[in-house]
Design an enzyme around this catalytic site. Structure first.
Site, PDB file in Angstrom:
ATOM      1  N   GLU A   1       0.802  -1.232   0.000  1.00 46.64           N
ATOM      2  CA  GLU A   1       0.000   0.000   0.000  1.00 46.64           C
ATOM      3  C   GLU A   1       0.836   1.284   0.000  1.00 46.64           C
ATOM      4  O   GLU A   1       0.570   2.211   0.763  1.00 46.64           O
ATOM      5  CB  GLU A   1      -0.973  -0.008   1.192  1.00 46.64           C
ATOM      6  CG  GLU A   1      -1.918  -1.182   1.151  1.00 46.64           C
ATOM      7  CD  GLU A   1      -2.820  -1.295   2.371  1.00 46.64           C
ATOM      8  OE1 GLU A   1      -2.821  -0.383   3.218  1.00 46.64           O
ATOM      9  OE2 GLU A   1      -3.532  -2.311   2.486  1.00 46.64           O
TER      10      GLU A   1
ATOM     11  N   ASN B   1       1.976  -5.273  -3.129  1.00 39.16           N
ATOM     12  CA  ASN B   1       0.575  -5.541  -2.799  1.00 39.16           C
ATOM     13  C   ASN B   1      -0.163  -4.235  -2.533  1.00 39.16           C
ATOM     14  O   ASN B   1       0.354  -3.361  -1.822  1.00 39.16           O
ATOM     15  CB  ASN B   1       0.553  -6.415  -1.530  1.00 39.16           C
ATOM     16  CG  ASN B   1      -0.804  -7.004  -1.213  1.00 39.16           C
ATOM     17  OD1 ASN B   1      -1.451  -7.581  -2.088  1.00 39.16           O
ATOM     18  ND2 ASN B   1      -1.233  -6.880   0.033  1.00 39.16           N
TER      19      ASN B   1
ATOM     20  N   HIS C   1     -10.504  -5.738  -2.314  1.00 38.09           N
ATOM     21  CA  HIS C   1     -11.592  -5.490  -1.364  1.00 38.09           C
ATOM     22  C   HIS C   1     -12.611  -4.632  -2.120  1.00 38.09           C
ATOM     23  O   HIS C   1     -12.367  -3.453  -2.351  1.00 38.09           O
ATOM     24  CB  HIS C   1     -11.093  -4.679  -0.160  1.00 38.09           C
ATOM     25  CG  HIS C   1     -10.044  -5.363   0.651  1.00 38.09           C
ATOM     26  ND1 HIS C   1     -10.296  -6.469   1.425  1.00 38.09           N
ATOM     27  CD2 HIS C   1      -8.732  -5.087   0.840  1.00 38.09           C
ATOM     28  CE1 HIS C   1      -9.197  -6.847   2.050  1.00 38.09           C
ATOM     29  NE2 HIS C   1      -8.227  -6.028   1.707  1.00 38.09           N
TER      30      HIS C   1
ATOM     31  N   GLU D   1      -6.377 -10.462  -1.086  1.00 36.64           N
ATOM     32  CA  GLU D   1      -7.194 -10.190   0.112  1.00 36.64           C
ATOM     33  C   GLU D   1      -8.667 -10.091  -0.271  1.00 36.64           C
ATOM     34  O   GLU D   1      -9.403  -9.234   0.234  1.00 36.64           O
ATOM     35  CB  GLU D   1      -6.734  -8.885   0.781  1.00 36.64           C
ATOM     36  CG  GLU D   1      -5.266  -8.878   1.154  1.00 36.64           C
ATOM     37  CD  GLU D   1      -4.833  -7.614   1.877  1.00 36.64           C
ATOM     38  OE1 GLU D   1      -5.686  -6.827   2.318  1.00 36.64           O
ATOM     39  OE2 GLU D   1      -3.605  -7.402   1.998  1.00 36.64           O
TER      40      GLU D   1
ATOM     41  N   ASP E   1     -12.380  -9.886  -0.697  1.00 39.05           N
ATOM     42  CA  ASP E   1     -13.679  -9.970  -0.024  1.00 39.05           C
ATOM     43  C   ASP E   1     -14.627  -9.062  -0.788  1.00 39.05           C
ATOM     44  O   ASP E   1     -14.247  -8.009  -1.281  1.00 39.05           O
ATOM     45  CB  ASP E   1     -13.626  -9.670   1.481  1.00 39.05           C
ATOM     46  CG  ASP E   1     -12.929  -8.388   1.864  1.00 39.05           C
ATOM     47  OD1 ASP E   1     -12.731  -7.508   1.001  1.00 39.05           O
ATOM     48  OD2 ASP E   1     -12.576  -8.253   3.051  1.00 39.05           O
TER      49      ASP E   1
HETATM   50  O1  G3I Z   1      -4.495  -7.374  18.965  1.00 37.52           O
HETATM   51  C1  G3I Z   1      -5.009  -6.139  19.463  1.00 37.52           C
HETATM   52  C2  G3I Z   1      -5.660  -6.321  20.807  1.00 37.52           C
HETATM   53  O2  G3I Z   1      -4.659  -6.709  21.724  1.00 37.52           O
HETATM   54  C3  G3I Z   1      -6.313  -5.028  21.221  1.00 37.52           C
HETATM   55  O3  G3I Z   1      -7.010  -5.219  22.415  1.00 37.52           O
HETATM   56  C4  G3I Z   1      -7.300  -4.568  20.175  1.00 37.52           C
HETATM   57  C5  G3I Z   1      -7.927  -3.235  20.512  1.00 37.52           C
HETATM   58  O4  G3I Z   1      -8.347  -2.526  19.381  1.00 37.52           O
HETATM   59  O5  G3I Z   1      -6.613  -4.427  18.934  1.00 37.52           O
HETATM   60  C6  G3I Z   1      -6.041  -5.624  18.485  1.00 37.52           C
HETATM   61  O6  G3I Z   1      -5.389  -5.389  17.266  1.00 37.52           O
HETATM   62  C7  G3I Z   1      -6.216  -5.196  16.125  1.00 37.52           C
HETATM   63  C8  G3I Z   1      -5.796  -6.186  15.073  1.00 37.52           C
HETATM   64  O7  G3I Z   1      -6.514  -5.969  13.886  1.00 37.52           O
HETATM   65  C9  G3I Z   1      -6.008  -7.626  15.503  1.00 37.52           C
HETATM   66  O8  G3I Z   1      -7.350  -7.864  15.692  1.00 37.52           O
HETATM   67  C10 G3I Z   1      -6.042  -3.800  15.629  1.00 37.52           C
HETATM   68  O9  G3I Z   1      -6.598  -2.873  16.563  1.00 37.52           O
HETATM   69  C11 G3I Z   1      -6.736  -3.635  14.299  1.00 37.52           C
HETATM   70  O10 G3I Z   1      -6.435  -2.356  13.778  1.00 37.52           O
HETATM   71  C12 G3I Z   1      -6.263  -4.682  13.358  1.00 37.52           C
HETATM   72  O11 G3I Z   1      -6.966  -4.542  12.145  1.00 37.52           O
HETATM   73  C13 G3I Z   1      -6.369  -5.168  11.038  1.00 37.52           C
HETATM   74  C14 G3I Z   1      -6.034  -4.135   9.970  1.00 37.52           C
HETATM   75  O12 G3I Z   1      -5.492  -4.792   8.845  1.00 37.52           O
HETATM   76  C15 G3I Z   1      -5.015  -3.125  10.475  1.00 37.52           C
HETATM   77  O13 G3I Z   1      -4.848  -2.130   9.541  1.00 37.52           O
HETATM   78  C16 G3I Z   1      -7.348  -6.177  10.473  1.00 37.52           C
HETATM   79  O14 G3I Z   1      -7.541  -7.234  11.414  1.00 37.52           O
HETATM   80  C17 G3I Z   1      -6.804  -6.761   9.175  1.00 37.52           C
HETATM   81  O15 G3I Z   1      -7.803  -7.539   8.561  1.00 37.52           O
HETATM   82  C18 G3I Z   1      -6.426  -5.629   8.236  1.00 37.52           C
HETATM   83  O16 G3I Z   1      -5.868  -6.200   7.093  1.00 37.52           O
HETATM   84  C19 G3I Z   1      -5.494  -5.272   6.081  1.00 37.52           C
HETATM   85  C20 G3I Z   1      -4.278  -5.844   5.372  1.00 37.52           C
HETATM   86  O17 G3I Z   1      -3.271  -6.136   6.276  1.00 37.52           O
HETATM   87  C21 G3I Z   1      -3.775  -4.891   4.300  1.00 37.52           C
HETATM   88  N1  G3I Z   1      -4.829  -4.548   3.372  1.00 37.52           N
HETATM   89  C22 G3I Z   1      -6.072  -4.058   3.984  1.00 37.52           C
HETATM   90  C23 G3I Z   1      -6.584  -5.050   5.020  1.00 37.52           C
HETATM   91  C24 G3I Z   1      -7.908  -4.597   5.575  1.00 37.52           C
HETATM   92  O18 G3I Z   1      -7.773  -3.390   6.253  1.00 37.52           O
END
Ligand code: G3I
Length: 489
Positions: free
Chosen positions: A173, A217, A254, A280, A282
């Protein structure tokens, strides 16, 4: 000015099951891809996504979150349906290197070890990304400090997963949404290291592991006419031309609907000499609308030989990052949705893929294809131009159609040496009905009216006796396979 090829796109109909079986049989007779012929039972429809994708030489993967691996239905569905995995968050810089040079492998290892034990592919996601960075990467760092932190991160993480990861999202990105073609998103990397950070990351990645595929990516690069897509296209083209190592482009995908030129977009990236992976996927929506959108994504990928595989961004809607859009193939109770069935059917209908992507690119030369190549897709075989046997010391050339869409097509030309080695070659042909080349790789072209002349690049002029090399092109007009002549000085 962008040099991105623009032309109208259109979906190609996949072969029917019986036609597929016939094609596979014919290939078996020709002995082109013996392994494929023996692993493809005629007319068999696979009953899982991974097995169905494997029939055309592709993988079908999912993102997995280690935190859900204590759910037995989640893991059972993963094991049953998918043959590739991407860690949803666990390999990102913040989670995996929370303190400088101190690595937290646990959660990522949990996913990778499970996948490896099941014989799955693993996509590594992601080495350099502006998001989910550890707090110790910050603006107080000097450029040289950031550079050394980035190189160390890439090296350590790639070393740890060497031999287990199939492809790495080296940079994620980096391009801006909107704006002029080729503009990068402002991040700590652009601010400290300049736009060259992408190239630096890819070179460090190749130095760390010469055998893994290196991908760029991004999201919103699914539409061929978008400025962001064109910026990434131009970067890949530039990298290939200058020998910067890059093997694949990841279209995150996405969306709510694939753009109408999605297949064309995949083909145009592939034509640069890289694999395309849908990384990715969806698709928001429900019912037949969602199922139809998913089907078109699978058909677009399976129509392009170098579209290597598809990964959906999660298994169940309830744990999707955009769960409100119900974008995945299984509902909150792990029931198969209509979209699941359309994906399975589309994978089963795919043409067997005899153009498995070559291994990782060398760090130097552009994408020469030096081998004797059983690399044309089977559907293209009937549309190859006639080949004359090369005289001793001479060469021959055969044009095959690899892919076609409304108003355009992609071809591969095999240049074959006779009983003596060839040092330099020139291939000529004449278009029958107004075709024109839009992009050509692994050769240098000059055109005069309908006559085309292609000579070798510096790196692929020498062909051993009996050996071959290939060049390729995309063109406007109806697919054609005119007779080509080959001469060698
Ligand atoms: O693990 C912590 C947890 O300890 C904490 O309590 C909680 C509180 O908010 O956060 C948890 O971490 C989160 C993490 O996902 C795991 O669940 C983060 O806040 C959250 O921001 C994170 O989101 C991820 C996101 O990327 C971050 O930008 C999504 O799961 C994940 O699906 C998403 O994936 C991205 C790809 O990597 C890149 N392309 C876009 C895609 C969708 O956004």
């Amino acid at each position: 000015m962008s040099d991105f090829p623009l032309s109208a796109g259109g979906a190609r109909r996949p072969l029917s099951g019986s036609r597929r079986a016939l094609t596979a049989g014919a290939l078996g007779v020709l002995g082109v891809v013996t392994a494929l012929a023996t692993t493809l039972p005629a007319n068999a429809a696979a009953s899982t996504l991974g097995a169905a994708a494997a029939q055309s030489g592709r993988y079908f993967g999912t993102a997995i979150a280690a935190g859900h691996m204590n759910d037995s239905t989640y893991v059972a569905t993963w094991d049953r349906e998918f043959n590739s995995v991407t860690a949803e968050n666990e390999m990102k810089w913040g989670p995996i290197e929370p303190s400088r040079n101190s690595f937290n492998w646990g959660s990522a290892d949990q996913i990778v070890n499970h996948a490896v034990s099941k014989g799955m592919k693993v996509r590594g996601h992601t080495l350099v990304w502006h998001a989910q960075l550890p707090s110790w990467i910050n603006n107080n760092m000097s450029a040289s400090d950031l550079r050394s932190a980035m190189t160390n991160h890439i090296t350590q993480v790639m070393n740890h997963y060497k031999g287990k990861v199939y492809a790495w999202d080296v940079v994620n990105e980096a391009f801006n949404d909107g704006g002029a073609v080729g503009t990068l998103r402002s991040s700590i990397f652009t601010q400290k290291l300049g736009n060259g950070f992408i190239e630096e990351a890819f070179r460090a990645a190749r130095a760390a592991d010469p055998n893994v595929k290196l991908c760029y990516n991004d999201y919103n690069i699914d539409n061929a006419t978008a400025a962001k897509t064109q910026g990434v296209y131009n970067m890949v083209k530039d990298f290939k031309a200058r020998g910067v190592p890059i093997d694949c482009v990841g279209l995150q995908s996405h969306f709510g609907n694939p753009p109408s030129n999605y297949q064309q977009n995949i083909a145009q990236f592939a034509a640069l000499g890289v694999d395309v992976q849908i990384t990715e996927l969806d698709v928001g929506g429900s019912g037949s609308t969602q199922a139809d959108a998913y089907r078109r994504v699978v058909q677009a990928c399976t129509a392009v030989p170098r579209c290597a595989g598809i990964t959906v961004w999660g298994i169940t809607d309830k744990w999707s990052w955009r769960s409100g859009d119900t974008p995945l193939l299984f509902d909150g109770n792990f029931n198969k949705k209509q979209a699941y069935n359309s994906v399975l059917d589309a994978l089963n209908a795919a043409t067997p893929n005899t153009s498995p992507s070559p291994s990782a690119s060398p760090s130097r030369s552009p994408s020469a294809s030096p081998s004797a190549s059983p690399s044309a897709s089977p559907s293209a075989s009937p549309s190859a131009s006639p080949t004359r046997s090369p005289l001793p010391g001479g060469c021959s050339a055969t044009i095959k159609t690899i892919n076609s869409w409304g108003g355009g097509f992609q071809s591969e030309v095999t240049v074959q040496a006779g009983s003596s080695a060839v040092n330099g070659w020139t291939v000529k042909w004449t278009w029958p009905s107004g075709q024109s080349i839009s992009s050509l790789w692994n050769g240098r072209q000059s055109t005069s009216g309908s006559s085309v002349t292609v000579t070798n690049e510096t790196y692929n002029g020498s062909i051993a006796a009996g050996g071959s090399t290939t060049f390729g092109f995309t063109a406007n007009g109806n697919a054609a396979t005119p007779t080509a002549t080959c001469t060698s000085p």
